[in-house]
Design a protein around this motif. Sequence first.
Motif, mmCIF file in Angstrom:
data_model
loop_
_atom_site.group_PDB
_atom_site.id
_atom_site.type_symbol
_atom_site.label_atom_id
_atom_site.label_comp_id
_atom_site.label_asym_id
_atom_site.label_seq_id
_atom_site.Cartn_x
_atom_site.Cartn_y
_atom_site.Cartn_z
ATOM 1 N N ILE A 67 -2.895 13.234 6.867
ATOM 2 C CA ILE A 67 -1.610 12.499 6.707
ATOM 3 C C ILE A 67 -1.229 11.881 8.218
ATOM 4 O O ILE A 67 -0.982 10.902 8.287
ATOM 5 C CB ILE A 67 -0.810 13.177 6.116
ATOM 6 C CG1 ILE A 67 -0.960 13.298 4.588
ATOM 7 C CG2 ILE A 67 0.796 12.526 6.436
ATOM 8 C CD1 ILE A 67 -0.305 14.370 3.927
ATOM 9 N N VAL A 68 -1.340 12.817 9.067
ATOM 10 C CA VAL A 68 -0.755 12.408 10.619
ATOM 11 C C VAL A 68 -1.666 11.158 10.878
ATOM 12 O O VAL A 68 -1.425 10.333 11.588
ATOM 13 C CB VAL A 68 -1.120 13.592 11.488
ATOM 14 C CG1 VAL A 68 -0.707 13.192 12.911
ATOM 15 C CG2 VAL A 68 0.236 14.591 11.240
ATOM 16 N N GLU A 70 -3.339 8.897 9.147
ATOM 17 C CA GLU A 70 -2.909 7.823 8.510
ATOM 18 C C GLU A 70 -1.582 7.155 8.565
ATOM 19 O O GLU A 70 -1.451 6.101 7.993
ATOM 20 C CB GLU A 70 -3.276 8.072 6.796
ATOM 21 C CG GLU A 70 -4.780 8.322 6.535
ATOM 22 C CD GLU A 70 -4.876 8.727 5.071
ATOM 23 O OE1 GLU A 70 -3.943 8.416 4.358
ATOM 24 O OE2 GLU A 70 -6.004 9.027 4.755
ATOM 25 N N THR A 71 -0.678 7.955 8.916
ATOM 26 C CA THR A 71 0.591 7.606 8.938
ATOM 27 C C THR A 71 0.823 6.303 9.843
ATOM 28 O O THR A 71 0.655 5.903 10.773
ATOM 29 C CB THR A 71 1.785 8.723 9.581
ATOM 30 O OG1 THR A 71 3.063 8.306 9.247
ATOM 31 C CG2 THR A 71 1.607 8.902 10.906
ATOM 32 N N ASP A 72 1.826 5.548 8.939
ATOM 33 C CA ASP A 72 2.022 4.000 9.725
ATOM 34 C C ASP A 72 3.675 3.982 9.723
ATOM 35 O O ASP A 72 3.926 2.713 9.797
ATOM 36 C CB ASP A 72 1.482 3.048 8.405
ATOM 37 C CG ASP A 72 2.070 3.144 7.382
ATOM 38 O OD1 ASP A 72 2.749 3.963 7.085
ATOM 39 O OD2 ASP A 72 1.355 2.363 6.253
ATOM 40 N N ASN A 74 5.843 4.480 7.618
ATOM 41 C CA ASN A 74 6.256 4.433 6.047
ATOM 42 C C ASN A 74 6.436 6.002 5.633
ATOM 43 O O ASN A 74 5.297 6.677 5.752
ATOM 44 C CB ASN A 74 5.697 3.363 5.289
ATOM 45 C CG ASN A 74 5.852 1.961 5.788
ATOM 46 O OD1 ASN A 74 6.966 1.743 5.873
ATOM 47 N ND2 ASN A 74 4.951 1.256 5.501
ATOM 48 N N PRO A 75 7.461 6.155 4.704
ATOM 49 C CA PRO A 75 7.184 7.623 3.955
ATOM 50 C C PRO A 75 5.930 7.760 3.205
ATOM 51 O O PRO A 75 5.578 7.127 2.564
ATOM 52 C CB PRO A 75 8.272 7.544 3.009
ATOM 53 C CG PRO A 75 9.284 6.430 3.557
ATOM 54 C CD PRO A 75 8.511 5.449 4.187
ATOM 55 N N TYR A 76 5.214 8.825 3.606
ATOM 56 C CA TYR A 76 3.954 9.153 3.001
ATOM 57 C C TYR A 76 4.431 9.667 1.510
ATOM 58 O O TYR A 76 5.016 10.645 1.494
ATOM 59 C CB TYR A 76 3.298 10.266 3.407
ATOM 60 C CG TYR A 76 1.799 10.109 3.364
ATOM 61 C CD1 TYR A 76 0.931 9.486 3.922
ATOM 62 C CD2 TYR A 76 1.347 11.310 2.276
ATOM 63 C CE1 TYR A 76 -0.402 9.575 3.557
ATOM 64 C CE2 TYR A 76 0.172 11.309 2.098
ATOM 65 C CZ TYR A 76 -0.879 10.466 2.670
ATOM 66 O OH TYR A 76 -2.335 10.377 2.036
ATOM 67 N N LEU A 108 4.991 18.306 7.135
ATOM 68 C CA LEU A 108 5.625 17.177 7.493
ATOM 69 C C LEU A 108 6.922 16.855 8.330
ATOM 70 O O LEU A 108 7.206 16.290 9.225
ATOM 71 C CB LEU A 108 5.408 16.009 6.461
ATOM 72 C CG LEU A 108 4.024 15.830 5.816
ATOM 73 C CD1 LEU A 108 4.005 15.009 4.597
ATOM 74 C CD2 LEU A 108 2.961 15.130 7.100
ATOM 75 N N ILE A 113 7.582 13.501 10.457
ATOM 76 C CA ILE A 113 6.666 12.564 9.646
ATOM 77 C C ILE A 113 7.299 12.228 8.361
ATOM 78 O O ILE A 113 7.646 13.260 7.323
ATOM 79 C CB ILE A 113 5.379 12.732 9.526
ATOM 80 C CG1 ILE A 113 4.549 12.951 10.785
ATOM 81 C CG2 ILE A 113 4.723 11.745 8.489
ATOM 82 C CD1 ILE A 113 3.194 13.430 10.850
ATOM 83 N N TYR A 115 8.201 11.251 4.317
ATOM 84 C CA TYR A 115 7.623 11.289 3.294
ATOM 85 C C TYR A 115 8.522 11.191 1.966
ATOM 86 O O TYR A 115 9.664 11.486 2.297
ATOM 87 C CB TYR A 115 6.904 12.731 3.058
ATOM 88 C CG TYR A 115 7.761 14.018 2.960
ATOM 89 C CD1 TYR A 115 8.098 14.573 1.851
ATOM 90 C CD2 TYR A 115 8.044 14.526 4.335
ATOM 91 C CE1 TYR A 115 9.290 15.560 1.965
ATOM 92 C CE2 TYR A 115 9.000 15.687 4.349
ATOM 93 C CZ TYR A 115 9.521 15.944 3.070
ATOM 94 O OH TYR A 115 10.344 17.144 2.778
ATOM 95 N N ARG A 128 -3.960 7.196 -2.021
ATOM 96 C CA ARG A 128 -3.480 8.413 -0.989
ATOM 97 C C ARG A 128 -3.330 9.880 -1.665
ATOM 98 O O ARG A 128 -3.514 10.647 -0.951
ATOM 99 C CB ARG A 128 -2.613 7.869 -0.226
ATOM 100 C CG ARG A 128 -2.805 6.652 0.671
ATOM 101 C CD ARG A 128 -1.761 6.233 1.752
ATOM 102 N NE ARG A 128 -0.538 5.949 0.989
ATOM 103 C CZ ARG A 128 0.568 5.351 1.392
ATOM 104 N NH1 ARG A 128 0.889 5.670 2.836
ATOM 105 N NH2 ARG A 128 1.727 5.020 0.620
#
Length: 135
Positions: A67-68, A70-72, A74-76, A108, A113, A115, A128
């Motif tokens: 996830i780290v 892939e994070t952009d 936006n909430p995962y 997270l 991060i 989510y 995802r």
Amino acid sequence: AGFKGRRGGRGRDRADVAEAAGVDVKTAKNWESPRLPRARATAVAWKYLENLAEIQEREVGCLVEKIVDETDGNPYPLPYFREQDLAAEDARAARISNAMTRKVAFELTRLAIPYEFRFEEEAADDERLSEIRDM
């Protein structure tokens, strides 16, 4: 945490622990009762929970790392099941998945991060989520 907390934190119910320890469900229930302080969980039951914790920790670590990467910003999306909406045979898998999702969410949060939880019907099209859902 006590036995009940550790069991629940792994998404397992008394029947799972009882089966692993080779005892009946009533015995596993007694291990969690404050009215029966002399009823102690067996070493086999504690080892079962310890092994689950180690596996869960490794899986959560792998998922968080992914996830780290892939994070952009936006909430995962994290999958979450409404156990009451599931057939009994699916409820066990949902409890285990939800326990994993809560652990991922905790990590997270620790890493700042963003989510969001998504109920299964809301998340059906988000690829995802398949990795967490399939654990």
